[in-house]
Design an enzyme around this catalytic site. Structure first.
Site, PDB file in Angstrom:
ATOM      1  N   SER A 110      -7.941  -2.435   2.954  1.00 20.14           N
ATOM      2  CA  SER A 110      -7.741  -3.126   3.999  1.00 20.14           C
ATOM      3  C   SER A 110      -8.222  -2.530   5.605  1.00 20.14           C
ATOM      4  O   SER A 110      -8.119  -0.934   5.319  1.00 20.14           O
ATOM      5  CB  SER A 110      -6.365  -3.297   4.411  1.00 20.14           C
ATOM      6  OG  SER A 110      -5.501  -1.843   3.983  1.00 20.14           O
ATOM      7  N   GLN A 163      -6.353  -0.638   8.682  1.00 17.26           N
ATOM      8  CA  GLN A 163      -5.259  -0.226   8.270  1.00 17.26           C
ATOM      9  C   GLN A 163      -5.059   0.672   9.653  1.00 17.26           C
ATOM     10  O   GLN A 163      -6.431   0.861   9.811  1.00 17.26           O
ATOM     11  CB  GLN A 163      -4.822  -0.117   7.477  1.00 17.26           C
ATOM     12  CG  GLN A 163      -5.724   1.428   6.545  1.00 17.26           C
ATOM     13  CD  GLN A 163      -5.494   1.699   4.945  1.00 17.26           C
ATOM     14  OE1 GLN A 163      -5.157   2.261   5.221  1.00 17.26           O
ATOM     15  NE2 GLN A 163      -5.592   0.238   3.976  1.00 17.26           N
ATOM     16  N   HIS A 195      -2.048   3.867  10.501  1.00 19.08           N
ATOM     17  CA  HIS A 195      -1.090   4.797   9.994  1.00 19.08           C
ATOM     18  C   HIS A 195      -0.154   5.136  10.655  1.00 19.08           C
ATOM     19  O   HIS A 195      -1.152   6.227  12.069  1.00 19.08           O
ATOM     20  CB  HIS A 195      -1.634   5.808   8.898  1.00 19.08           C
ATOM     21  CG  HIS A 195      -2.012   5.365   7.596  1.00 19.08           C
ATOM     22  ND1 HIS A 195      -1.807   4.825   7.388  1.00 19.08           N
ATOM     23  CD2 HIS A 195      -3.981   6.169   7.407  1.00 19.08           C
ATOM     24  CE1 HIS A 195      -2.597   4.547   6.065  1.00 19.08           C
ATOM     25  NE2 HIS A 195      -3.617   5.869   6.611  1.00 19.08           N
ATOM     26  N   LYS A 229       0.654   9.945   8.990  1.00 16.08           N
ATOM     27  CA  LYS A 229       0.005  10.602   7.803  1.00 16.08           C
ATOM     28  C   LYS A 229      -1.555  10.700   8.740  1.00 16.08           C
ATOM     29  O   LYS A 229      -2.504  10.136   7.981  1.00 16.08           O
ATOM     30  CB  LYS A 229      -0.141   8.835   7.122  1.00 16.08           C
ATOM     31  CG  LYS A 229      -0.869   8.804   5.257  1.00 16.08           C
ATOM     32  CD  LYS A 229      -0.684   7.511   4.673  1.00 16.08           C
ATOM     33  CE  LYS A 229      -1.140   7.588   4.011  1.00 16.08           C
ATOM     34  NZ  LYS A 229      -1.894   6.267   3.131  1.00 16.08           N
ATOM     35  N   GLU A 284      -4.884  11.823   7.815  1.00 10.13           N
ATOM     36  CA  GLU A 284      -5.570  12.411   6.706  1.00 10.13           C
ATOM     37  C   GLU A 284      -7.052  12.590   6.828  1.00 10.13           C
ATOM     38  O   GLU A 284      -7.457  12.691   8.010  1.00 10.13           O
ATOM     39  CB  GLU A 284      -5.525  10.962   5.794  1.00 10.13           C
ATOM     40  CG  GLU A 284      -6.097   9.574   6.400  1.00 10.13           C
ATOM     41  CD  GLU A 284      -5.313   8.274   5.754  1.00 10.13           C
ATOM     42  OE1 GLU A 284      -4.809   7.958   5.244  1.00 10.13           O
ATOM     43  OE2 GLU A 284      -6.738   7.553   6.012  1.00 10.13           O
ATOM     44  N   HIS A 301      -8.894   2.198  10.821  1.00  6.90           N
ATOM     45  CA  HIS A 301     -10.371   2.358   9.372  1.00  6.90           C
ATOM     46  C   HIS A 301     -10.089   1.305   8.488  1.00  6.90           C
ATOM     47  O   HIS A 301      -9.187   1.043   8.041  1.00  6.90           O
ATOM     48  CB  HIS A 301     -10.426   4.433   9.150  1.00  6.90           C
ATOM     49  CG  HIS A 301      -8.332   4.867   8.547  1.00  6.90           C
ATOM     50  ND1 HIS A 301      -7.680   3.958   9.155  1.00  6.90           N
ATOM     51  CD2 HIS A 301      -8.509   4.691   6.971  1.00  6.90           C
ATOM     52  CE1 HIS A 301      -6.591   4.613   8.509  1.00  6.90           C
ATOM     53  NE2 HIS A 301      -6.836   5.037   7.032  1.00  6.90           N
ATOM     54  N   ARG A 316      -1.706  -3.070   7.835  1.00  5.24           N
ATOM     55  CA  ARG A 316      -2.575  -3.269   7.726  1.00  5.24           C
ATOM     56  C   ARG A 316      -2.545  -4.985   8.481  1.00  5.24           C
ATOM     57  O   ARG A 316      -1.829  -5.349   8.700  1.00  5.24           O
ATOM     58  CB  ARG A 316      -2.598  -3.892   6.043  1.00  5.24           C
ATOM     59  CG  ARG A 316      -3.013  -2.684   4.964  1.00  5.24           C
ATOM     60  CD  ARG A 316      -2.122  -3.370   3.491  1.00  5.24           C
ATOM     61  NE  ARG A 316      -2.361  -1.824   2.378  1.00  5.24           N
ATOM     62  CZ  ARG A 316      -0.808  -2.272   2.379  1.00  5.24           C
ATOM     63  NH1 ARG A 316      -0.105  -2.502   2.823  1.00  5.24           N
ATOM     64  NH2 ARG A 316      -0.933  -0.863   1.689  1.00  5.24           N
ATOM     65  N   LYS A 368      -2.614  -8.346   0.366  1.00  2.00           N
ATOM     66  CA  LYS A 368      -1.267  -7.406   0.989  1.00  2.00           C
ATOM     67  C   LYS A 368      -1.030  -7.772   2.118  1.00  2.00           C
ATOM     68  O   LYS A 368      -1.592  -8.523   3.582  1.00  2.00           O
ATOM     69  CB  LYS A 368      -1.103  -5.923   0.982  1.00  2.00           C
ATOM     70  CG  LYS A 368      -1.885  -5.487  -0.330  1.00  2.00           C
ATOM     71  CD  LYS A 368      -1.552  -3.741  -0.793  1.00  2.00           C
ATOM     72  CE  LYS A 368      -2.553  -2.981  -2.065  1.00  2.00           C
ATOM     73  NZ  LYS A 368      -1.971  -1.691  -1.870  1.00  2.00           N
TER      74      LYS A 368
END
Length: 435
Positions: free
Chosen positions: A121, A123, A125, A148, A150, A278, A297, A303
């Site tokens: 997706s 999305q 964070h 989050k 990453e 991203h 998302r 989802k």
């Protein structure tokens, strides 16, 4: 549960997520590693997307009785003792004083292997402040109150959408993709005084009705298919055609024109801060992040979507992201250090007949073996490690790894050394060939 932790490294049994974007059956590195790690058969019709290595409550790893201790198991089935999360809470000294001071009795990072067959997706964070708000308002969707950040480290050729394109590229998109202009349908939004209003453009696209998006995509796909007969499509245009096959009539297909299309070679890494949009597209990678499962998302997914939240939280920074090549710490190991305190990743490719020492550091580490086999030693124990093994090393544990006839690919996640060792950017490794 009390265990003698002096000089030990503990085997972990891990679990997987079978998201539908994962690679199917034995085509997935995640499936192969999980099968070896947990001693289960691969289900050839099932997608294997992520293997989690860590202590997040949604999918914690488990400490097994046969730690790396010279053969306690005697070839018998290893028995699970306790989740890594629970064990750390009972034995916080395994994290080290610096880590417990910063994060309490919590492992600050989550380590993963990803096998991506089709796009994840679009999305982002949330940062820590917003994560606390989202978790309080909707804990069933936003599982924790942590941020989050990453990093992905490519194992194969790896593709992603990451961050917004530059101003110059955006001007080109608005000139060459008339379908976007039709969706936005507001010249004041497109050109605000002398600049282009990127947040307003993105909001208008993501909030457009399904009918508007469907009509625009029909025109876009038809135009690209026609033009492909007369010219070579750009890589972004080819990607759009691919995404349309994966997620027909999805707003994320049009939005993809606004993002940087990043292609990583094996051994290259990309990091993402809070509130940066991203979508991973294809390939296999190592991923490390702060311990969180918060995802907002808005496209390319079946989802739950929260378009309003996503559009409101983004930074809207423009420009191509930084690609990390890693820094050599010895002839066999490269370190990838993002600007986040929670984690860093080492990539060790150890040839046959070689050895390397991972020195004791004042924080925990998780190792995963992706290829080959070797021998791991600590001050007290020695045991063979092989593909699929995942190992937890408590703080202040020195471990050496030696190969005989097989090349070994080993990855380590640990707390960022800039936090742990202020005076040294990188702990010095010792390495050498076997005599």
């Amino acid at each position: 549960m009390e265990i003698d932790k002096q000089g030990k490294i503990y085997r972990l049994r891990c679990s997987v997520q079978n998201y539908d974007w994962g690679r199917i059956g034995s085509e997935s590195t995640v499936a192969k590693l999980f099968s070896l790690n947990s001693k289960v058969e691969i289900e050839e019709e099932k997608p294997y997307a992520e293997m989690w290595m860590g202590a997040h409550h949604s999918l914690p790893s488990f400490l097994v009785k046969s730690s790396v201790n010279g053969g306690e198991s005697n070839g018998e089935e290893e028995s699970v003792l306790v989740s890594l999360k629970d064990w750390i809470e009972q034995n916080p000294e395994v994290l080290g004083d610096k880590v417990t001071k910063e994060w309490g009795n919590n492992l600050p990072f989550l380590f993963k292997v990803l096998s991506v067959a089709k796009a994840l997706s679009i999305q982002a964070h949330p940062d820590k402040r917003f994560a606390r708000i989202l978790h309080k308002l909707n804990p069933d969707v936003y599982k924790d109150d942590n941020h989050k950040p990453e990093m992905v480290l490519a194992l194969t050729d790896f593709e992603a959408l990451c961050g917004f394109i530059s101003f110059e590229e955006l001007v080109g998109v608005l000139q060459n993709v008339p379908e976007i202009v039709e969706v936005v349908n507001n010249r004041d939004v497109l050109f605000k005084l002398v600049s282009i209003d990127l947040p307003a453009i993105f909001n208008r696209i993501m909030s457009a009705s399904k009918v508007v998006i469907s009509e625009a995509l029909s025109k876009l796909i038809s135009r690209l298919n026609m033009e492909s007969k007369a010219r070579q499509l750009t890589s972004k245009e080819e990607l759009v055609l691919r995404l349309e096959k994966q997620y027909p009539d999805d707003v994320g297909i049009i939005a993809a024109f606004l993002f940087n299309y990043v292609k990583l070679n094996p051994g290259e890494a990309l990091y993402l801060g809070a509130n940066e949009p991203h979508a991973y597209l294809y390939g296999e990678c190592i991923e490390c992040m702060a311990t969180s499962d918060n995802v907002v998302r808005a496209g390319l997914t079946p989802k739950n979507r929260d378009v309003t939240t996503l559009c409101s939280m983004l930074t809207y920074k423009q420009g191509f992201p930084e690609i990390l090549d890693g820094v050599n710490t010895n002839p066999y190991t490269r370190r990838y250090t993002p600007p986040f305190e929670e984690f860093e990743v080492d990539r060790c490719i150890l040839p046959p007949g070689a050895s390397v020492v991972f020195p004791a550091v004042p924080g925990p580490s998780i190792f995963v073996v992706l290829v080959g086999e070797g021998t791991m030693n600590t001050s007290s124990y020695e045991e063979m490690v092989t593909e699929g093994d995942v190992l937890f090393a408590p703080a202040n544990t020195e471990a050496s790894v030696t190969t005989a006839t097989s090349e070994l690919h080993l990855y380590r996640a640990g707390v960022n050394s800039r936090l742990l060792q202020k005076k040294l950017s990188f702990p010095a490794y010792r390495c050498g060939y076997k005599c």
